[in-house]
Design an enzyme around this catalytic site. Structure first.
Site, PDB file in Angstrom:
ATOM      1  N   ARG A 140      28.533  60.244  24.489  1.00  0.00           N
ATOM      2  CA  ARG A 140      27.311  60.344  23.674  1.00  0.00           C
ATOM      3  C   ARG A 140      26.277  59.376  24.249  1.00  0.00           C
ATOM      4  O   ARG A 140      25.689  59.637  25.268  1.00  0.00           O
ATOM      5  CB  ARG A 140      27.634  60.043  22.205  1.00  0.00           C
ATOM      6  CG  ARG A 140      28.430  61.149  21.519  1.00  0.00           C
ATOM      7  CD  ARG A 140      29.104  60.679  20.278  1.00  0.00           C
ATOM      8  NE  ARG A 140      29.967  59.548  20.597  1.00  0.00           N
ATOM      9  CZ  ARG A 140      30.775  58.918  19.751  1.00  0.00           C
ATOM     10  NH1 ARG A 140      30.799  59.283  18.504  1.00  0.00           N
ATOM     11  NH2 ARG A 140      31.539  57.935  20.140  1.00  0.00           N
ATOM     12  N   LYS A 165      48.313  51.769  14.775  1.00  0.00           N
ATOM     13  CA  LYS A 165      46.944  52.030  14.287  1.00  0.00           C
ATOM     14  C   LYS A 165      47.001  52.684  12.913  1.00  0.00           C
ATOM     15  O   LYS A 165      47.897  53.488  12.646  1.00  0.00           O
ATOM     16  CB  LYS A 165      46.268  52.975  15.297  1.00  0.00           C
ATOM     17  CG  LYS A 165      44.772  52.856  15.337  1.00  0.00           C
ATOM     18  CD  LYS A 165      44.205  53.628  16.514  1.00  0.00           C
ATOM     19  CE  LYS A 165      42.849  54.185  16.133  1.00  0.00           C
ATOM     20  NZ  LYS A 165      42.233  54.981  17.174  1.00  0.00           N
ATOM     21  N   SER A 201      33.604  60.193  14.409  1.00  0.00           N
ATOM     22  CA  SER A 201      34.624  60.300  13.354  1.00  0.00           C
ATOM     23  C   SER A 201      34.427  59.201  12.325  1.00  0.00           C
ATOM     24  O   SER A 201      34.601  59.423  11.119  1.00  0.00           O
ATOM     25  CB  SER A 201      36.019  60.194  13.963  1.00  0.00           C
ATOM     26  OG  SER A 201      36.272  61.295  14.793  1.00  0.00           O
ATOM     27  N   HIS A 207      33.352  67.091  18.722  1.00  0.00           N
ATOM     28  CA  HIS A 207      34.625  67.355  19.417  1.00  0.00           C
ATOM     29  C   HIS A 207      34.760  68.853  19.723  1.00  0.00           C
ATOM     30  O   HIS A 207      35.145  69.248  20.826  1.00  0.00           O
ATOM     31  CB  HIS A 207      35.819  66.944  18.544  1.00  0.00           C
ATOM     32  CG  HIS A 207      35.949  65.472  18.326  1.00  0.00           C
ATOM     33  ND1 HIS A 207      36.148  64.914  17.084  1.00  0.00           N
ATOM     34  CD2 HIS A 207      35.926  64.423  19.201  1.00  0.00           C
ATOM     35  CE1 HIS A 207      36.245  63.594  17.200  1.00  0.00           C
ATOM     36  NE2 HIS A 207      36.107  63.271  18.472  1.00  0.00           N
TER      37      HIS A 207
HETATM   38  O1  PNS Z   1      39.154  59.280  20.080  1.00  0.00           O
HETATM   39  P1  PNS Z   1      39.560  57.967  20.693  1.00  0.00           P
HETATM   40  O2  PNS Z   1      40.077  57.026  19.607  1.00  0.00           O
HETATM   41  O3  PNS Z   1      38.484  57.342  21.514  1.00  0.00           O
HETATM   42  O4  PNS Z   1      40.815  58.312  21.656  1.00  0.00           O
HETATM   43  C1  PNS Z   1      41.463  57.281  22.335  1.00  0.00           C
HETATM   44  C2  PNS Z   1      42.712  57.784  23.091  1.00  0.00           C
HETATM   45  C3  PNS Z   1      43.721  58.356  22.123  1.00  0.00           C
HETATM   46  C4  PNS Z   1      42.306  58.848  24.102  1.00  0.00           C
HETATM   47  C5  PNS Z   1      43.262  56.525  23.826  1.00  0.00           C
HETATM   48  O5  PNS Z   1      43.473  55.512  22.894  1.00  0.00           O
HETATM   49  C6  PNS Z   1      44.536  56.807  24.598  1.00  0.00           C
HETATM   50  O6  PNS Z   1      44.503  57.373  25.663  1.00  0.00           O
HETATM   51  N1  PNS Z   1      45.666  56.351  24.042  1.00  0.00           N
HETATM   52  C7  PNS Z   1      46.958  56.472  24.678  1.00  0.00           C
HETATM   53  C8  PNS Z   1      47.425  55.132  25.234  1.00  0.00           C
HETATM   54  C9  PNS Z   1      47.027  54.960  26.683  1.00  0.00           C
HETATM   55  O7  PNS Z   1      47.272  55.792  27.523  1.00  0.00           O
HETATM   56  N2  PNS Z   1      46.393  53.796  26.995  1.00  0.00           N
HETATM   57  C10 PNS Z   1      45.982  53.486  28.354  1.00  0.00           C
HETATM   58  C11 PNS Z   1      44.608  54.031  28.690  1.00  0.00           C
HETATM   59  S1  PNS Z   1      43.350  53.037  27.977  1.00  0.00           S
END
Ligand code: PNS
Length: 166
Positions: free
Chosen positions: A91, A42, A129, A18
């Protein structure tokens, strides 16, 4: 025009992968907001405050990077800040389907905001993570996988969890 990009994620915990994406993105955009996602449904290993604090300490060397938490839709958060780009790291090809779907949904919701993907550095291509969490919980050495501030936080967290379970 000054450019602002959001780098969103769960960061549970933040890893060196990150941090590498943050450093590289900070050279491509005028400002980066690291968006720490908070989803009430979550379960996280680290609290939102812990994830934010560990990131703030890890990114203080980059003057154009700041950290904020967000709840709800990423595109709403991005719009509220006037961001025109969403940065995500990639990745292996296994990341692609999820990232593709997210980018498509985000574009449908906010066509004026584009997604930009940065390929991982070779040395971080295995890192996630969830791997760090597993190594930490099982008592392994995670110090080469995370920034020092995160290593410190994880050590304290693991120690306090094992005290509260004993
Ligand atoms: O590190 P991650 O868990 O892959 O991050 C995921 C994240 C937080 C970027 C994603 O879950 C997110 O954008 N959440 C906000 C909800 C949202 O906007 N959902 C619609 C797009 S899929």
């Amino acid at each position: 025009m000054r450019t602002l990009a959001i780098y969103p994620g769960s960061f549970d915990p933040p890893t060196l992968g990150h941090l590498d994406v943050i450093e590289r993105a900070s050279k491509m955009f005028d400002h980066i907001v690291v968006g720490v996602g908070v989803n009430a449904k979550k379960e996280y290993f680290l609290t939102a405050e812990e994830r934010v604090a560990a990131l703030v300490e890890s990114v203080h060397v980059f003057p154009n990077v700041r950290v904020e938490k967000f709840e709800g839709l990423l595109t709403q958060f991005a719009r509220s800040l006037g961001a025109k780009s969403i940065v995500r790291g990639l990745r292996a090809t296994s990341d692609f389907d999820y990232e593709f779907q997210m980018a498509m949904v985000n574009r449908r919701l906010a066509p004026e905001i584009d997604s930009a993907f940065l390929m991982t550095k070779w040395e971080y291509s295995y890192l996630s993570s969830s791997i760090v969490r597993e190594v930490a919980i099982l008592g392994g050495d995670f110090s080469s996988m995370v920034p020092p501030a995160v290593a410190k936080l994880l050590s304290v967290k693991i120690a306090s969890n094992s005290v509260s379970q004993s």
